[in-house]
Enzyme design. Structure first.
Site, PDB file in Angstrom:
ATOM      1  CB  CYS A  55      -1.103   0.089   1.141  1.00  0.00           C
ATOM      2  SG  CYS A  55      -2.043   1.362   1.268  1.00  0.00           S
ATOM      3  CG  HIS A 110      -1.237   3.120   4.637  1.00  0.00           C
ATOM      4  ND1 HIS A 110      -1.344   2.014   4.247  1.00  0.00           N
ATOM      5  CD2 HIS A 110      -0.406   3.228   5.852  1.00  0.00           C
ATOM      6  CE1 HIS A 110      -0.813   1.148   5.276  1.00  0.00           C
ATOM      7  NE2 HIS A 110      -0.422   1.920   6.220  1.00  0.00           N
TER       8      HIS A 110
END
Length: 475
Positions: A55, A110
């Site tokens: 991610c 993130h």
């Protein structure tokens, strides 16, 4: 070109959505009618790849056009790892904001340091890997903000705007974020072009957190598993077993496909509002993901491995009457997205960018393009990093690196623990598309193709100043 003529940008990416899980590819039995219809009006890039199937590294590379080893975001931004996107980086959003665009970011970010790395009691209430990113340089030019760091509660998500006050929601996250995106578009200033990034967390695990109406679209008994499902005992790429078997895997696949159908539904809503607002002809729409999901292939779940189910992402881009409708086998890596979009928008590409502008291949149906994509993965778990530190070793020497060409994937795998031996694998994607028969290369000098690919891969390692190069006999 005045501001009214500048095209808008709507960039939508889901988390952990693999290339195979879309109807128009004809692989996974997934229902995506809105995406399929969109793809018929778009350019489909069939060889779109992530530069790192994880991610945070992907997101940092997407925004900067730089590889993970260069951004420093080589693993996830998480508790125990001092990793985050530097405010000093030049991101696509910084360029857009300086160029007069109204910029927005909705959904999973993130890219910030988890607040629990700094305090046990964050004012924002952020827990685990999560973080509230306040207004300022860490938002990289995004002036509308409705986001969170990393939190996997799809049916009860939360967000922050411009204060530490957490916004708790009882709605499927992809649907709620689409609601916010629609409001952003409808409430825009008509005199100013916009660039909106929407980051859906589904179909990322936990897979069962998806509305029942999408689950009911599938019959568990008709789930057909991929040909390379090779084990009834599942594990992750580093070898840890996560249990389960074929029957449990079918449940996971049903829920995964249901989530993809759910994001298809939300994507259709976004396309409809563009049409209603008269924006569809002058808006570049990109639909893609950050990386894939193994979903049992090769006995693995999740990502962070070099197989096609992990590194391959769907990628469709539509700009009516400008980008031709087509399927192209152009090798498009994550780092190429920023420079390509900036050139399409007629904006300057920062000197810091390491990717390649591929806009000409899209606009003019040109053949060719990059001959290979460089892909990397590094050990990042806290206990693993600590083990390397105790041994006095740079953990970034380990993990794996690969070059993916149109026909082959060539991998250098150094493992995830001090002392692991380096091994080489070669996959022929023409004769073995499911990658079930890797060739383990013992002697490069005796294998002309492996030697050619090794030279390509070592070139990338030297260019990137990747620490793994110190472990190789330089060619």
């Amino acid at each position: 070109m005045d501001s009214q003529q500048k095209p808008n940008l709507l960039y939508i990416f889901a988390d952990q959505w693999r290339r195979q899980a879309v109807g128009f590819e004809g692989e996974d039995p997934v229902l995506t009618p809105n995406i399929d219809a969109f793809a018929r009006e778009a350019a489909i890039v069939t060889n779109a790849l992530t530069c790192s199937p994880l991610c945070s590294p992907h997101r940092a590379s997407l925004l900067t056009g730089k590889y993970p080893i260069s951004t420093g975001v080589y693993t996830n931004c998480k508790v125990g790892a001092d990793v985050m996107l530097s405010p000093e980086e030049i991101c696509i959003s910084d360029v857009l904001a300086r160029s007069g665009y109204r910029t927005g970011y909705i959904g999973k970010w993130h890219l910030d340091l988890p607040e629990r790395n700094m305090t046990d009691d964050p004012l924002s209430g952020a827990a685990d890997w999560d973080a509230y990113t306040p207004p300022g340089p860490k938002r990289h030019g995004f002036d509308y903000w409705y986001s969170y760091g990393a939190w996997d509660e799809h049916l009860s998500p939360h967000y922050w705007k411009d204060s530490p006050e957490k916004i708790n929601v009882q709605q499927w996250s992809a649907e709620h974020e689409t609601d916010q995106a629609i409001q952003f578009i409808q409430n825009r200033n008509g005199e100013q072009p916009f660039a909106l990034f929407v980051s859906w967390n589904p179909p990322h695990s936990p897979f069962d957190q998806v509305p029942e109406k999408y689950k009911k679209m599938y019959d568990r008994n008709q789930i057909v598993l991929r040909e390379n499902i090779s084990s009834s005992s599942l594990s992750v790429h580093t070898g840890e077993s996560i249990g389960g078997g074929i029957e449990e895997l079918k449940d996971k696949q049903l829920n995964y496909f249901a989530a993809v159908s759910g994001i298809d539904d939300q994507f259709g809503r976004l396309l409809q509002v563009l049409k209603e607002e008269g924006l569809d002809s002058n808006t570049i729409v990109v639909l893609t993901s950050d990386h894939g999901e193994m979903m049992g292939s090769h006995g693995l779940m999740a990502k962070h491995v070099w197989y096609e189910e992990s590194i391959g992402v769907p990628f469709c881009i539509r700009w009516p009457n400008v980008i031709p409708e087509m399927r192209t086998d152009l090798l498009l890596n994550t780092v190429d997205i920023m420079p390509t979009l900036l050139r399409l928008l007629d904006l300057e590409i920062p000197m810091s960018v390491e990717g390649t502008d591929l806009s000409g291949f899209l606009l003019n149906r040109e053949k060719g393009g990059p001959e290979e994509a460089f892909i990397s993965a590094y050990p990042g778990r806290k206990e693993v990093i600590e083990a390397f530190q105790e041994a006095g070793i740079d953990n970034r020497e380990y993990g794996w690196r690969a070059v993916r060409t149109h026909d082959y994937t060539y991998v250098l795998h150094h493992g995830y623990a001090p002392g692991d031996k380096l091994v080489r694998y070669l996959y022929d994607l023409r004769t073995d598309p499911y990658q079930r028969q890797p060739e383990r290369i013992e002697h490069i000098s005796d294998h002309l193709l492996a030697r050619e690919l090794e030279i390509k891969l070592q070139h990338w390692l030297k260019e990137m100043k990747d620490p793994m190069i110190t472990k190789l006999e330089v060619m």
